[in-house]
Scaffold this motif. Structure first.
Motif, PDB file in Angstrom:
ATOM      1  N   LEU A 203       0.857  -1.198   0.000  1.00 16.59           N
ATOM      2  CA  LEU A 203       0.000   0.000   0.000  1.00 16.59           C
ATOM      3  C   LEU A 203       0.885   1.237   0.000  1.00 16.59           C
ATOM      4  CD1 LEU A 203      -2.762  -0.957   2.564  1.00 16.59           C
ATOM      5  CD2 LEU A 203      -3.070  -0.518   0.131  1.00 16.59           C
ATOM      6  N   GLU A 204       0.691   2.039  -1.024  1.00 20.63           N
ATOM      7  CA  GLU A 204       1.525   3.236  -1.176  1.00 20.63           C
ATOM      8  C   GLU A 204       1.414   4.145   0.057  1.00 20.63           C
ATOM      9  OE1 GLU A 204       4.221   4.823  -4.036  1.00 20.63           O
ATOM     10  OE2 GLU A 204       3.579   2.891  -3.334  1.00 20.63           O
ATOM     11  N   SER A 205       0.187   4.283   0.578  1.00 16.72           N
ATOM     12  CA  SER A 205      -0.018   5.198   1.705  1.00 16.72           C
ATOM     13  C   SER A 205       0.713   4.691   2.954  1.00 16.72           C
ATOM     14  CB  SER A 205      -1.510   5.338   1.993  1.00 16.72           C
ATOM     15  OG  SER A 205      -2.084   4.068   2.107  1.00 16.72           O
ATOM     16  N   VAL A 206       0.674   3.376   3.178  1.00 18.46           N
ATOM     17  CA  VAL A 206       1.354   2.807   4.342  1.00 18.46           C
ATOM     18  C   VAL A 206       2.852   3.053   4.236  1.00 18.46           C
ATOM     19  CG1 VAL A 206       1.897   0.672   5.546  1.00 18.46           C
ATOM     20  CG2 VAL A 206      -0.408   1.069   4.723  1.00 18.46           C
ATOM     21  N   ARG A 207       3.388   2.860   3.018  1.00 16.10           N
ATOM     22  CA  ARG A 207       4.828   3.043   2.827  1.00 16.10           C
ATOM     23  C   ARG A 207       5.246   4.476   3.111  1.00 16.10           C
ATOM     24  NH1 ARG A 207       6.291  -0.644  -2.517  1.00 16.10           N
ATOM     25  NH2 ARG A 207       5.933  -2.616  -1.496  1.00 16.10           N
ATOM     26  N   TRP A 208       4.458   5.428   2.605  1.00 11.17           N
ATOM     27  CA  TRP A 208       4.821   6.836   2.846  1.00 11.17           C
ATOM     28  C   TRP A 208       4.696   7.185   4.321  1.00 11.17           C
ATOM     29  CZ3 TRP A 208       7.771   9.496   0.036  1.00 11.17           C
ATOM     30  CH2 TRP A 208       7.776   9.343  -1.361  1.00 11.17           C
ATOM     31  N   ALA A 209       3.660   6.652   4.975  1.00 10.96           N
ATOM     32  CA  ALA A 209       3.490   6.929   6.411  1.00 10.96           C
ATOM     33  C   ALA A 209       4.679   6.391   7.191  1.00 10.96           C
ATOM     34  CB  ALA A 209       2.192   6.290   6.909  1.00 10.96           C
ATOM     35  N   LEU A 210       5.120   5.193   6.825  1.00  8.81           N
ATOM     36  CA  LEU A 210       6.270   4.597   7.511  1.00  8.81           C
ATOM     37  C   LEU A 210       7.516   5.457   7.329  1.00  8.81           C
ATOM     38  CD1 LEU A 210       5.830   0.816   6.738  1.00  8.81           C
ATOM     39  CD2 LEU A 210       5.911   1.870   8.981  1.00  8.81           C
ATOM     40  N   ILE A 211       7.698   5.960   6.105  1.00  8.06           N
ATOM     41  CA  ILE A 211       8.872   6.805   5.847  1.00  8.06           C
ATOM     42  C   ILE A 211       8.839   8.028   6.741  1.00  8.06           C
ATOM     43  CG2 ILE A 211       9.872   8.393   4.162  1.00  8.06           C
ATOM     44  CD1 ILE A 211       9.441   6.400   2.055  1.00  8.06           C
ATOM     45  N   VAL A 212       7.684   8.691   6.794  1.00  6.60           N
ATOM     46  CA  VAL A 212       7.589   9.926   7.575  1.00  6.60           C
ATOM     47  C   VAL A 212       7.877   9.641   9.042  1.00  6.60           C
ATOM     48  CG1 VAL A 212       6.005  11.707   8.375  1.00  6.60           C
ATOM     49  CG2 VAL A 212       5.996  11.023   5.972  1.00  6.60           C
ATOM     50  N   VAL A 213       7.260   8.580   9.569  1.00  9.23           N
ATOM     51  CA  VAL A 213       7.467   8.254  10.989  1.00  9.23           C
ATOM     52  C   VAL A 213       8.928   7.921  11.262  1.00  9.23           C
ATOM     53  CG1 VAL A 213       6.913   6.582  12.787  1.00  9.23           C
ATOM     54  CG2 VAL A 213       5.105   7.478  11.342  1.00  9.23           C
ATOM     55  N   ALA A 214       9.505   7.059  10.400  1.00  9.81           N
ATOM     56  CA  ALA A 214      10.881   6.609  10.643  1.00  9.81           C
ATOM     57  C   ALA A 214      11.859   7.767  10.559  1.00  9.81           C
ATOM     58  CB  ALA A 214      11.257   5.530   9.640  1.00  9.81           C
ATOM     59  N   VAL A 215      11.692   8.610   9.527  1.00  4.60           N
ATOM     60  CA  VAL A 215      12.631   9.716   9.345  1.00  4.60           C
ATOM     61  C   VAL A 215      12.502  10.706  10.496  1.00  4.60           C
ATOM     62  CG1 VAL A 215      13.182  11.685   7.891  1.00  4.60           C
ATOM     63  CG2 VAL A 215      12.825   9.467   6.878  1.00  4.60           C
ATOM     64  N   CYS A 216      11.278  10.945  10.948  1.00  2.00           N
ATOM     65  CA  CYS A 216      11.109  11.868  12.072  1.00  2.00           C
ATOM     66  C   CYS A 216      11.764  11.292  13.325  1.00  2.00           C
ATOM     67  CB  CYS A 216       9.624  12.116  12.344  1.00  2.00           C
ATOM     68  SG  CYS A 216       8.906  13.204  11.133  1.00  2.00           S
ATOM     69  N   MET A 217      11.536  10.010  13.582  1.00  2.72           N
ATOM     70  CA  MET A 217      12.058   9.427  14.816  1.00  2.72           C
ATOM     71  C   MET A 217      13.574   9.499  14.883  1.00  2.72           C
ATOM     72  SD  MET A 217       9.543   6.178  15.216  1.00  2.72           S
ATOM     73  CE  MET A 217      10.336   5.306  16.531  1.00  2.72           C
ATOM     74  N   SER A 218      14.240   8.904  13.878  1.00  2.00           N
ATOM     75  CA  SER A 218      15.700   8.854  13.990  1.00  2.00           C
ATOM     76  C   SER A 218      16.341  10.162  13.544  1.00  2.00           C
ATOM     77  CB  SER A 218      16.252   7.677  13.183  1.00  2.00           C
ATOM     78  OG  SER A 218      15.900   7.832  11.835  1.00  2.00           O
ATOM     79  N   GLY A 219      15.702  10.854  12.599  1.00  2.00           N
ATOM     80  CA  GLY A 219      16.262  12.112  12.128  1.00  2.00           C
ATOM     81  C   GLY A 219      16.345  13.148  13.237  1.00  2.00           C
ATOM     82  N   PHE A 220      15.307  13.198  14.099  1.00  2.00           N
ATOM     83  CA  PHE A 220      15.338  14.211  15.153  1.00  2.00           C
ATOM     84  C   PHE A 220      16.303  13.848  16.265  1.00  2.00           C
ATOM     85  CE2 PHE A 220      11.411  15.818  13.239  1.00  2.00           C
ATOM     86  CZ  PHE A 220      11.815  17.134  13.120  1.00  2.00           C
ATOM     87  N   VAL A 221      16.522  12.541  16.475  1.00  2.00           N
ATOM     88  CA  VAL A 221      17.571  12.166  17.431  1.00  2.00           C
ATOM     89  C   VAL A 221      18.903  12.734  16.965  1.00  2.00           C
ATOM     90  CG1 VAL A 221      18.873  10.244  18.373  1.00  2.00           C
ATOM     91  CG2 VAL A 221      16.416  10.090  18.228  1.00  2.00           C
ATOM     92  N   LEU A 222      19.176  12.600  15.652  1.00  2.00           N
ATOM     93  CA  LEU A 222      20.422  13.140  15.103  1.00  2.00           C
ATOM     94  C   LEU A 222      20.432  14.661  15.202  1.00  2.00           C
ATOM     95  CD1 LEU A 222      20.992  11.015  11.899  1.00  2.00           C
ATOM     96  CD2 LEU A 222      22.313  10.979  13.994  1.00  2.00           C
ATOM     97  N   ALA A 223      19.300  15.272  14.835  1.00  2.00           N
ATOM     98  CA  ALA A 223      19.243  16.733  14.825  1.00  2.00           C
ATOM     99  C   ALA A 223      19.462  17.303  16.226  1.00  2.00           C
ATOM    100  CB  ALA A 223      17.897  17.185  14.269  1.00  2.00           C
TER     101      ALA A 223
END
Lengths: 346, 224
Positions: A203-223
């Motif tokens: 499901l395209e929507s599930v994949r995009w949602a996962l990307i947003v969640v994952a990038v926010c989670m680990s990206g903000f730890v780095l930031a």
């Protein structure tokens, strides 16, 4: 008292100065010799104790690398968990990585991610072919693994190098070592391991949602860990660095989805030249936000992007491809925009 | 045979090394070292080559047997290591999984590199974490424990030749491969788990698990 001294001397002779002793034979002579050697040995050991505790080990010795694997199970588990949960005013590098940066976690996280991407990418493809039953015969593509390996290892080594040289060049307040940044980046990929397994869902929507969640989670730890280091700098560079970190993280995730999971969709329709096609699309997706990244990050990344550009240009850009590329570009832009807004809030 | 000689030499050497500690006197040690050991029983220069080869094959076969029925107490696989078994099994699996030009599967070299250097990296990881086992001993164990996945690969190949491609066949292949995977992981842990400090056992075991998992995945997806 003299007896005691004699005893200890005798032991020294036995262990240390055998060859000399064979030649000399006489005991008094032997004493002089061994005394000199003892003094020399004492000096040597003093020098030795001065240098070893500061980690001045030889680059080619096994012990040098052993110090990067000096971690226990619960320590690694703590780092894995904390790399996924961003908290305000929490510096991942200073609080969890700092005393001893390890390479165990980053290395095995990367290897795990390479194989989960390879395996699940094939699995996603298998589910698609089984659904359509065009040719019935499914063949899994081993070369997804090699592609994933080069993408992940270059991300984990080159981006920290860029950040390290940026911090060094700008003479920032907090100087992280290269290994600390590398370790943090390695652990920040943890979240993508479960995500890459969940990407099997068609499901395209599930994949995009996962990307947003994952990038926010680990990206903000780095930031959050790099914010104290760049805070004192000019506004443009400080925000640019943070946006660059988040942007590159998002590009990695989106590139993975497009290249390893969505490429399967294309291969059914276009057949043989799918490999060229999808890699071209990936390069485009990588180069599109390049100006943004090149603004903040050092030469190595921009050189990277330049290296990718001719490849993308040489690819024949038919209508489908260009439309796909723009489709890639739009989400990247929105993700960056979101990152910028959030960074501004911080 | 060479290995036997080396092992004997090493044992003799170790004994000599311990002598000064035991006796505390130099004269004893020196005399022991210079004295030639005449009653060694590995003087096999005049035996036929076939006897030598057969003895070595027997040793390799016995080790494969140990892997099939691993017991915690039986550590002879660790004491006398050799790399013949790992070499055979690596080449065998690579040949089975090799796919010809133009297909999407791995080539011979890719499988071989992945199995052999994968084992090297897992071993290096054990050593770097502070395991009390020598490099080649661990490499030997990991190589010999590839036997169950290798057998699974043969079974899968035979099954695909025997019948048409169907979902039932896939389920059978999945079962066979997972049995091989569990067996290999269990056997290698029986041999290797004791060499780690308990705080780091999980850290050493995870790469072993990943190694056999990846090999099993290659077997199930490319053995047709």
């Amino acid at each position: 008292m003299t007896d005691l001294e004699f005893q200890s001397f005798h032991n020294q002779v036995v262990t240390n100065v055998q060859p000399i002793r064979d030649d000399d034979g006489g005991t008094t002579y032997e004493f002089q010799h061994s005394g000199d050697i003892d003094r020399v040995k004492l000096l040597d050991s003093e020098n030795g104790t001065n240098s070893t505790p500061q980690g001045n080990k030889n680059l080619w010795s096994f012990e040098y690398y052993q110090q990067f694997f000096d971690v226990d199970t619960d320590q690694v588990m703590g780092r894995l968990l904390n790399s996924m949960v961003p908290r305000l005013k929490t510096n991942f590098i200073a609080q969890h990585i700092h005393p001893i940066p390890d390479l165990y976690g980053p290395f095995w996280i990367c290897v795990t991610l390479i194989f989960t991407t390879g395996i699940c990418g094939n699995l996603a493809k298998y589910i698609e072919t089984a659904g359509s039953t065009i040719n019935g015969h499914f063949e899994s593509d081993f070369h997804l693994v090699t592609g994933a390996a080069s993408a992940i290892f270059s991300y984990v080594t080159l981006v920290p190098f860029g950040l390290y040289s940026l911090l060094w060049y700008r003479k920032s307040e907090v100087q992280y070592t290269y290994l600390e940044i590398l370790s943090a980046y390695g652990y920040s990929l943890t979240v993508f391991v479960p995500v890459s397994i969940l990407w099997v869902i068609q499901l395209e929507s599930v994949r995009w949602a996962l990307i947003v969640v994952a990038v926010c989670m680990s990206g903000f730890v780095l930031a959050f860990s790099f914010w104290p280091a760049v805070r004192g700098d000019k506004k443009l560079i400080a925000f640019g660095t943070i946006v660059g970190i988040l942007g590159l993280h998002a590009i990695l995730a989106i590139g993975f989805k497009e290249f390893f999971f969505d490429a399967a969709l294309q291969s059914n329709k276009f057949g043989a030249d799918n490999a060229d096609f999808s890699s071209g699309a990936l390069d485009k997706a990588l180069t599109d936000p390049a100006p943004n990244a090149a603004l903040t990050l050092n030469d190595s990344q921009s050189k990277n992007a330049k290296g990718a550009e001719p490849k993308a240009a040489s690819n024949k850009a038919d209508d489908k491809e260009s439309s796909k590329a723009t489709a890639n570009g739009a989400p990247v832009a929105t993700a960056d925009g979101g990152g910028q807004k959030d960074a501004a809030k911080v | 045979l060479e290995k036997e000689i080396a092992a004997k030499d090493q044992r003799a050497h170790e004994q000599q090394k311990f002598y000064p500690d035991l006796s505390g006197e130099i004269a004893g040690a020196v005399s022991k070292r210079s004295e030639p050991n005449l009653d060694r029983d590995f003087d096999t220069l005049d035996e036929p080559v076939w006897v030598t080869v057969k003895r070595d094959l027997n040793t390799v076969g016995a080790k494969f047997g140990l892997v099939l029925f691993p017991t915690q107490g039986n550590q002879s696989l660790l004491r006398n290591w050799d790399l013949w078994g790992p070499l055979f099994i690596c080449v065998f699996i690579s040949l089975l999984l090799h796919s010809s030009e133009g297909k999407m599967g791995p080539h011979f070299t890719e499988v071989f590199t992945l199995t052999f250097f994968g084992a090297c990296i897992v071993t290096l990881n054990i050593k770097l974490l502070g395991g009390t086992i020598s490099f080649f001993q661990s490499l030997c164990v990991l190589g010999y424990c590839l036997l169950p996945p290798g057998a699974a690969a043969v079974l899968c190949k035979v099954l695909t030749f025997a019948s048409e491609q169907s979902s039932l066949l896939f389920v059978i292949r999945l079962l066979v491969t997972s049995v091989g995977f569990v067996w290999a992981t269990y056997a290698s842990m029986a041999f290797l788990a004791g060499a780690q400090p308990p705080r780091r056992k999980a850290l050493a075991i995870y790469p072993i698990f990943l190694f056999y998992f990846v090999i099993s995945w290659m077997i199930i997806s490319h053995s047709h």
